[in-house]
Design a protein around this motif. Sequence first.
Motif, PDB file in Angstrom:
ATOM      1  N   ASN A  55      16.113  -0.373   0.435  1.00 53.14           N
ATOM      2  CA  ASN A  55      14.814   0.213   0.745  1.00 53.14           C
ATOM      3  C   ASN A  55      13.884   0.032  -0.460  1.00 53.14           C
ATOM      4  O   ASN A  55      13.688   0.957  -1.254  1.00 53.14           O
ATOM      5  CB  ASN A  55      14.967   1.696   1.090  1.00 53.14           C
ATOM      6  CG  ASN A  55      13.710   2.296   1.655  1.00 53.14           C
ATOM      7  OD1 ASN A  55      12.622   1.745   1.526  1.00 53.14           O
ATOM      8  ND2 ASN A  55      13.843   3.447   2.293  1.00 53.14           N
ATOM      9  N   ARG A  62       6.155  -7.381  -4.573  1.00 52.22           N
ATOM     10  CA  ARG A  62       5.574  -7.216  -3.237  1.00 52.22           C
ATOM     11  C   ARG A  62       5.248  -5.752  -2.953  1.00 52.22           C
ATOM     12  O   ARG A  62       4.175  -5.433  -2.440  1.00 52.22           O
ATOM     13  CB  ARG A  62       6.551  -7.756  -2.193  1.00 52.22           C
ATOM     14  CG  ARG A  62       6.031  -7.649  -0.758  1.00 52.22           C
ATOM     15  CD  ARG A  62       7.059  -8.088   0.239  1.00 52.22           C
ATOM     16  NE  ARG A  62       8.155  -7.115   0.247  1.00 52.22           N
ATOM     17  CZ  ARG A  62       9.234  -7.218   0.985  1.00 52.22           C
ATOM     18  NH1 ARG A  62       9.408  -8.258   1.759  1.00 52.22           N
ATOM     19  NH2 ARG A  62      10.177  -6.307   0.944  1.00 52.22           N
ATOM     20  N   GLU A  63       6.153  -4.851  -3.315  1.00 50.27           N
ATOM     21  CA  GLU A  63       5.915  -3.427  -3.054  1.00 50.27           C
ATOM     22  C   GLU A  63       4.821  -2.859  -3.945  1.00 50.27           C
ATOM     23  O   GLU A  63       4.089  -1.969  -3.531  1.00 50.27           O
ATOM     24  CB  GLU A  63       7.206  -2.622  -3.189  1.00 50.27           C
ATOM     25  CG  GLU A  63       8.207  -2.902  -2.097  1.00 50.27           C
ATOM     26  CD  GLU A  63       7.647  -2.741  -0.690  1.00 50.27           C
ATOM     27  OE1 GLU A  63       6.846  -1.811  -0.455  1.00 50.27           O
ATOM     28  OE2 GLU A  63       8.015  -3.530   0.187  1.00 50.27           O
ATOM     29  N   ARG A  95      10.657  -0.248  -0.746  1.00 57.80           N
ATOM     30  CA  ARG A  95       9.451   0.590  -0.778  1.00 57.80           C
ATOM     31  C   ARG A  95       9.745   1.970  -1.382  1.00 57.80           C
ATOM     32  O   ARG A  95       9.016   2.454  -2.244  1.00 57.80           O
ATOM     33  CB  ARG A  95       8.869   0.741   0.619  1.00 57.80           C
ATOM     34  CG  ARG A  95       7.585   1.553   0.622  1.00 57.80           C
ATOM     35  CD  ARG A  95       6.844   1.411   1.910  1.00 57.80           C
ATOM     36  NE  ARG A  95       6.448   0.014   2.040  1.00 57.80           N
ATOM     37  CZ  ARG A  95       6.203  -0.577   3.200  1.00 57.80           C
ATOM     38  NH1 ARG A  95       6.277   0.085   4.320  1.00 57.80           N
ATOM     39  NH2 ARG A  95       5.856  -1.843   3.239  1.00 57.80           N
ATOM     40  N   PHE A  96      10.832   2.602  -0.945  1.00 59.13           N
ATOM     41  CA  PHE A  96      11.162   3.927  -1.442  1.00 59.13           C
ATOM     42  C   PHE A  96      11.391   3.916  -2.954  1.00 59.13           C
ATOM     43  O   PHE A  96      10.851   4.752  -3.684  1.00 59.13           O
ATOM     44  CB  PHE A  96      12.411   4.484  -0.736  1.00 59.13           C
ATOM     45  CG  PHE A  96      12.908   5.759  -1.348  1.00 59.13           C
ATOM     46  CD1 PHE A  96      12.305   6.972  -1.022  1.00 59.13           C
ATOM     47  CD2 PHE A  96      13.951   5.759  -2.257  1.00 59.13           C
ATOM     48  CE1 PHE A  96      12.752   8.155  -1.594  1.00 59.13           C
ATOM     49  CE2 PHE A  96      14.396   6.933  -2.835  1.00 59.13           C
ATOM     50  CZ  PHE A  96      13.796   8.139  -2.501  1.00 59.13           C
ATOM     51  N   ARG A 156       1.749  -3.867  -2.172  1.00 59.95           N
ATOM     52  CA  ARG A 156       1.594  -3.055  -0.965  1.00 59.95           C
ATOM     53  C   ARG A 156       1.113  -1.642  -1.301  1.00 59.95           C
ATOM     54  O   ARG A 156       0.478  -0.989  -0.478  1.00 59.95           O
ATOM     55  CB  ARG A 156       2.908  -2.975  -0.196  1.00 59.95           C
ATOM     56  CG  ARG A 156       3.228  -4.233   0.558  1.00 59.95           C
ATOM     57  CD  ARG A 156       4.516  -4.077   1.319  1.00 59.95           C
ATOM     58  NE  ARG A 156       4.796  -5.261   2.110  1.00 59.95           N
ATOM     59  CZ  ARG A 156       5.916  -5.441   2.800  1.00 59.95           C
ATOM     60  NH1 ARG A 156       6.853  -4.518   2.797  1.00 59.95           N
ATOM     61  NH2 ARG A 156       6.099  -6.550   3.485  1.00 59.95           N
ATOM     62  N   ALA A 157       1.444  -1.176  -2.510  1.00 60.77           N
ATOM     63  CA  ALA A 157       1.003   0.150  -2.954  1.00 60.77           C
ATOM     64  C   ALA A 157      -0.440   0.124  -3.438  1.00 60.77           C
ATOM     65  O   ALA A 157      -0.974   1.141  -3.859  1.00 60.77           O
ATOM     66  CB  ALA A 157       1.922   0.665  -4.061  1.00 60.77           C
ATOM     67  N   VAL A 197      10.563   1.663  -5.306  1.00 56.23           N
ATOM     68  CA  VAL A 197       9.400   1.280  -6.117  1.00 56.23           C
ATOM     69  C   VAL A 197       8.402   2.433  -6.165  1.00 56.23           C
ATOM     70  O   VAL A 197       7.870   2.761  -7.236  1.00 56.23           O
ATOM     71  CB  VAL A 197       8.746  -0.013  -5.589  1.00 56.23           C
ATOM     72  CG1 VAL A 197       7.426  -0.278  -6.282  1.00 56.23           C
ATOM     73  CG2 VAL A 197       9.695  -1.187  -5.774  1.00 56.23           C
ATOM     74  N   ARG A 198       8.158   3.078  -5.038  1.00 58.14           N
ATOM     75  CA  ARG A 198       7.231   4.220  -5.037  1.00 58.14           C
ATOM     76  C   ARG A 198       7.790   5.363  -5.883  1.00 58.14           C
ATOM     77  O   ARG A 198       7.047   6.066  -6.562  1.00 58.14           O
ATOM     78  CB  ARG A 198       6.960   4.694  -3.612  1.00 58.14           C
ATOM     79  CG  ARG A 198       6.381   3.621  -2.703  1.00 58.14           C
ATOM     80  CD  ARG A 198       4.886   3.596  -2.711  1.00 58.14           C
ATOM     81  NE  ARG A 198       4.369   2.425  -2.018  1.00 58.14           N
ATOM     82  CZ  ARG A 198       3.567   2.483  -0.990  1.00 58.14           C
ATOM     83  NH1 ARG A 198       3.169   3.633  -0.507  1.00 58.14           N
ATOM     84  NH2 ARG A 198       3.119   1.365  -0.451  1.00 58.14           N
TER      85      ARG A 198
END
Length: 144
Positions: A126, A40-41, A128-129, A44-45, A131-132
Amino acid sequence: MVTRRGIGGPFARFQRPPKRDPFQPPAGWVGSVPEWLVFRELERAGLQEGADFLYQSSKFGGRQQKGGAIFDFEIYNPPDLCINVQSEFFHYSTVDQRSHDALRRAQVESQGVTLIFIDEADLRKNARFFVRAALRFQDYSKMT
């Protein structure tokens, strides 16, 4: 108009849909919940499966050949990056599994590919953090 059963009147048929659990993968998802959080992330990226990354990527012959491996995510953009999700139970419970993961990292890095591990607990805090960070080749897992 408010009744014992809640809101009545002309708006009674307009009810909010039940809140969706953010950790619940969609119907038909074949992987684990932490893998879905990474998937999912990645989307989203702005990454697209097939073009920018591959889920359950087979390297060195996959499970069919000795020394083969399956990586949770092979990233093409940025190139030469693989991501594996590490669960507490399967990856940190025994010394054998930890050494297997370390050998897998050394094997893939000998081919010029960086293997980033993301811990399941970190994804639940977290996603998102982490995965980014993995997309920037930063590894915060217990394996580092």
